[in-house]
Design a protein around this motif. Structure first.
Motif, short mmCIF file in Angstrom:
data_model
loop_
_atom_site.label_atom_id
_atom_site.label_comp_id
_atom_site.label_asym_id
_atom_site.label_seq_id
_atom_site.Cartn_x
_atom_site.Cartn_y
_atom_site.Cartn_z
N GLN A 35 10.18 -0.56 10.76
CA GLN A 35 9.65 0.50 11.63
C GLN A 35 8.45 1.19 10.98
OE1 GLN A 35 13.06 3.00 12.18
NE2 GLN A 35 14.22 1.40 13.22
N LEU A 36 8.57 1.54 9.70
CA LEU A 36 7.53 2.27 9.00
C LEU A 36 6.57 1.35 8.24
CD1 LEU A 36 6.53 5.14 8.44
CD2 LEU A 36 8.09 5.22 6.48
N TYR A 37 7.10 0.22 7.78
CA TYR A 37 6.32 -0.73 6.96
C TYR A 37 6.43 -2.14 7.54
CZ TYR A 37 6.90 3.15 3.68
OH TYR A 37 6.90 4.39 3.09
N PRO A 38 5.89 -2.37 8.73
CA PRO A 38 6.08 -3.68 9.38
C PRO A 38 5.45 -4.84 8.61
CG PRO A 38 4.50 -2.34 10.60
CD PRO A 38 5.10 -1.45 9.55
N LYS A 39 4.32 -4.61 7.98
CA LYS A 39 3.68 -5.71 7.24
C LYS A 39 4.47 -6.03 5.97
CE LYS A 39 -0.52 -3.89 7.22
NZ LYS A 39 -1.98 -3.78 7.07
N PHE A 40 4.93 -5.00 5.27
CA PHE A 40 5.78 -5.22 4.10
C PHE A 40 7.03 -5.99 4.51
CE2 PHE A 40 9.63 -3.81 1.89
CZ PHE A 40 9.36 -4.28 0.61
N TYR A 41 7.65 -5.59 5.60
CA TYR A 41 8.85 -6.26 6.09
C TYR A 41 8.57 -7.74 6.34
CZ TYR A 41 12.66 -7.66 9.14
OH TYR A 41 13.71 -8.35 9.70
N ARG A 42 7.46 -8.02 7.03
CA ARG A 42 7.09 -9.40 7.34
C ARG A 42 6.90 -10.23 6.06
NH1 ARG A 42 1.66 -9.02 9.18
NH2 ARG A 42 1.19 -9.33 6.99
N GLU A 43 6.18 -9.67 5.09
CA GLU A 43 5.93 -10.42 3.85
C GLU A 43 7.20 -10.57 3.02
OE1 GLU A 43 3.01 -12.07 3.28
OE2 GLU A 43 2.64 -11.33 5.31
N PHE A 44 8.06 -9.55 3.03
CA PHE A 44 9.34 -9.65 2.33
C PHE A 44 10.15 -10.81 2.91
CE2 PHE A 44 13.84 -8.77 1.89
CZ PHE A 44 13.96 -8.49 0.54
N GLN A 45 10.25 -10.86 4.23
CA GLN A 45 10.99 -11.94 4.88
C GLN A 45 10.38 -13.30 4.54
OE1 GLN A 45 13.90 -11.45 6.31
NE2 GLN A 45 13.67 -9.26 6.00
#
Length: 188
Positions: A32-42
């Motif tokens: 929600q707050l860090y969508p790009k971080f979430y995407r790269e983490f995944q």
């Protein structure tokens, strides 16, 4: 706490280690707050075979992430739960790839040759490589963030810090200058 997660004191008492289930819930809610971080983490947990385990901690006063030669990346969820002005979505991506860069250093360098400064330099360079790949796909902000904070951090005075020593070398090398040129010519 931003996401309303309640973390038990028992979990914090064990050297601030957070159960995997809680850590992954925090990561899931981070989109929600860090969508790009979430995407790269995944992306990295699926695609980088050097990552053997993700470990989660919640610690104030320490950095956002750490890497171990055993293939363990530790994520300090305090940086996700408590947003900081200098750690936005873009910088968190740089940090994530920095830690993966340590894993690549450990696997490509003989253990007898490991040293903290060279490990940091390799990790910074890896984060620039990966964020340039993002820039090539149209998102220049992680690369810009990495270059800006690396330059800013290189101006420090604590020469005991291997991060700082590595950055003082890096920002004066052709590789770093090449990333700056790429950013200036491509990401306007």
């Amino acid at each position: 706490m931003i996401f309303g997660l309640v973390i038990s004191f028992a979990a914090l008492a064990q050297r601030d280690t957070i159960p995997d289930s809680t850590g992954y819930r925090v990561i899931e809610k981070s989109k929600q707050l860090y969508p790009k971080f979430y995407r790269e983490f995944q992306y990295i947990i699926v695609n980088d075979p050097l990552i053997k385990k993700i470990r989660f901690v919640k610690q104030q006063g320490v950095g956002p992430a750490f890497a171990s030669p055993k293939g363990i990346i530790t994520i300090n969820i305090d940086y996700i739960l408590t947003p900081r002005p200098n750690f936005d979505d873009n910088r968190l991506i740089v940090v994530l790839y920095h830690e993966v860069g340590h894993l690549h250093y450990y696997i490509t360098t003989k253990q007898a040759d490991w040293n903290p400064e060279n490990s940091e330099k390799a990790a910074f360079e890896y984060s620039l490589l990966k964020t340039k790949e993002l820039a090539e796909k149209g998102d220049c902000l992680p690369l810009q963030s990495g270059l800006n904070f690396m330059k800013l951090r290189s101006e420090g005075n604590n020469l005991k810090d291997p991060h700082l020593r590595a950055l003082k070398r890096m920002v004066n090398e052709p590789l770093y200058a090449g990333y700056l040129r790429y950013l200036a010519s491509t990401c306007k």
